[in-house]
Scaffold this motif. Structure first.
Motif, PDB file in Angstrom:
ATOM      1  N   ASP A 195       9.845  18.752  29.981  1.00  0.00           N
ATOM      2  CA  ASP A 195       8.473  18.378  30.310  1.00  0.00           C
ATOM      3  C   ASP A 195       7.959  17.534  29.136  1.00  0.00           C
ATOM      4  O   ASP A 195       7.438  18.059  28.146  1.00  0.00           O
ATOM      5  N   VAL A 196       8.140  16.219  29.226  1.00  0.00           N
ATOM      6  CA  VAL A 196       7.819  15.317  28.121  1.00  0.00           C
ATOM      7  C   VAL A 196       6.356  15.427  27.674  1.00  0.00           C
ATOM      8  O   VAL A 196       6.086  15.537  26.478  1.00  0.00           O
ATOM      9  N   PRO A 197       5.371  15.419  28.591  1.00  0.00           N
ATOM     10  CA  PRO A 197       3.991  15.563  28.120  1.00  0.00           C
ATOM     11  C   PRO A 197       3.761  16.842  27.308  1.00  0.00           C
ATOM     12  O   PRO A 197       3.098  16.813  26.269  1.00  0.00           O
ATOM     13  N   ALA A 198       4.324  17.937  27.757  1.00  0.00           N
ATOM     14  CA  ALA A 198       4.151  19.205  27.040  1.00  0.00           C
ATOM     15  C   ALA A 198       4.831  19.170  25.673  1.00  0.00           C
ATOM     16  O   ALA A 198       4.280  19.662  24.683  1.00  0.00           O
ATOM     17  N   GLU A 199       6.024  18.584  25.614  1.00  0.00           N
ATOM     18  CA  GLU A 199       6.735  18.502  24.337  1.00  0.00           C
ATOM     19  C   GLU A 199       6.001  17.597  23.349  1.00  0.00           C
ATOM     20  O   GLU A 199       5.889  17.917  22.174  1.00  0.00           O
ATOM     21  N   LEU A 200       5.509  16.449  23.847  1.00  0.00           N
ATOM     22  CA  LEU A 200       4.734  15.573  22.958  1.00  0.00           C
ATOM     23  C   LEU A 200       3.472  16.274  22.467  1.00  0.00           C
ATOM     24  O   LEU A 200       3.077  16.114  21.308  1.00  0.00           O
ATOM     25  N   ALA A 201       2.841  17.053  23.329  1.00  0.00           N
ATOM     26  CA  ALA A 201       1.638  17.796  22.927  1.00  0.00           C
ATOM     27  C   ALA A 201       1.954  18.778  21.806  1.00  0.00           C
ATOM     28  O   ALA A 201       1.193  18.887  20.836  1.00  0.00           O
ATOM     29  N   LYS A 202       3.077  19.470  21.915  1.00  0.00           N
ATOM     30  CA  LYS A 202       3.471  20.424  20.868  1.00  0.00           C
ATOM     31  C   LYS A 202       3.706  19.718  19.536  1.00  0.00           C
ATOM     32  O   LYS A 202       3.342  20.229  18.483  1.00  0.00           O
TER      33      LYS A 202
ATOM     34  N   GLU B  61       5.578   4.918  32.557  1.00  0.00           N
ATOM     35  CA  GLU B  61       6.990   5.197  32.807  1.00  0.00           C
ATOM     36  C   GLU B  61       7.473   6.448  32.070  1.00  0.00           C
ATOM     37  O   GLU B  61       8.445   6.413  31.329  1.00  0.00           O
ATOM     38  N   VAL B  62       6.771   7.542  32.272  1.00  0.00           N
ATOM     39  CA  VAL B  62       7.094   8.812  31.629  1.00  0.00           C
ATOM     40  C   VAL B  62       7.760   9.745  32.638  1.00  0.00           C
ATOM     41  O   VAL B  62       7.289   9.885  33.759  1.00  0.00           O
ATOM     42  N   ASP B  63       8.847  10.374  32.230  1.00  0.00           N
ATOM     43  CA  ASP B  63       9.538  11.355  33.065  1.00  0.00           C
ATOM     44  C   ASP B  63       9.022  12.752  32.757  1.00  0.00           C
ATOM     45  O   ASP B  63       8.739  13.076  31.605  1.00  0.00           O
ATOM     46  N   VAL B  64       8.931  13.573  33.787  1.00  0.00           N
ATOM     47  CA  VAL B  64       8.604  14.986  33.624  1.00  0.00           C
ATOM     48  C   VAL B  64       9.622  15.793  34.422  1.00  0.00           C
ATOM     49  O   VAL B  64       9.716  15.674  35.647  1.00  0.00           O
TER      50      VAL B  64
ATOM     51  N   PHE C  31      10.817  11.853  41.288  1.00  0.00           N
ATOM     52  CA  PHE C  31      11.989  11.118  40.819  1.00  0.00           C
ATOM     53  C   PHE C  31      13.001  12.078  40.206  1.00  0.00           C
ATOM     54  O   PHE C  31      12.642  12.901  39.365  1.00  0.00           O
ATOM     55  N   ALA C  32      14.238  11.972  40.601  1.00  0.00           N
ATOM     56  CA  ALA C  32      15.372  12.676  39.993  1.00  0.00           C
ATOM     57  C   ALA C  32      15.089  14.157  39.731  1.00  0.00           C
ATOM     58  O   ALA C  32      15.338  14.666  38.654  1.00  0.00           O
ATOM     59  N   GLY C  33      14.547  14.835  40.731  1.00  0.00           N
ATOM     60  CA  GLY C  33      14.293  16.261  40.610  1.00  0.00           C
ATOM     61  C   GLY C  33      13.019  16.622  39.876  1.00  0.00           C
ATOM     62  O   GLY C  33      12.724  17.792  39.667  1.00  0.00           O
ATOM     63  N   GLY C  34      12.262  15.630  39.459  1.00  0.00           N
ATOM     64  CA  GLY C  34      11.003  15.866  38.747  1.00  0.00           C
ATOM     65  C   GLY C  34       9.981  14.835  39.159  1.00  0.00           C
ATOM     66  O   GLY C  34       9.889  14.468  40.325  1.00  0.00           O
ATOM     67  N   ASN C  35       9.234  14.323  38.184  1.00  0.00           N
ATOM     68  CA  ASN C  35       8.216  13.315  38.460  1.00  0.00           C
ATOM     69  C   ASN C  35       8.284  12.196  37.436  1.00  0.00           C
ATOM     70  O   ASN C  35       8.792  12.371  36.326  1.00  0.00           O
ATOM     71  N   TYR C  36       7.727  11.063  37.824  1.00  0.00           N
ATOM     72  CA  TYR C  36       7.710   9.852  37.015  1.00  0.00           C
ATOM     73  C   TYR C  36       6.312   9.277  37.137  1.00  0.00           C
ATOM     74  O   TYR C  36       5.764   9.198  38.233  1.00  0.00           O
TER      75      TYR C  36
END
Length: 85
Positions: A52-59, A40-43, A73-78
């Motif tokens: 971009d949650v994955p990219a921010e968590l990576a940083k 249940e991750v939003d991007v 979903f909502a203009g992005g991906n889920y």
């Protein structure tokens, strides 16, 4: 030694400061796991202000993200995220 796992909820940890999920990153760093899987991750959705949650968590963790979109979903991906060292 056998592989060990843990199952914890980061519900609420995705609350962000300027869209960056700092609490989740802190929890991930404390766990010290070489691999973390999330559901249940939003991007780049509107509800997380296009972050971009994955990219921010990576940083914030130094980990490498692998995101699989389950649906637009909502203009992005889920979808699902795996972060690994």
């Amino acid at each position: 030694t056998p592989a060990q796992g843990m199952d914890i909820s980061l519900e609420g940890a995705m609350i962000s400061i300027n869209g960056v999920p700092r609490a989740a990153a802190t929890a991930m760093n404390v766990m010290g796991s070489p691999l973390i899987a999330m559901q249940e991750v939003d991007v780049k959705t509107t509800r997380i202000k296009g972050v971009d949650v994955p990219a921010e968590l990576a940083k914030l963790t130094g980990m490498h993200p692998a995101f699989a979109s389950a649906m637009p979903f909502a203009g992005g991906n889920y979808g699902h995220l795996v972060e690994l060292f």
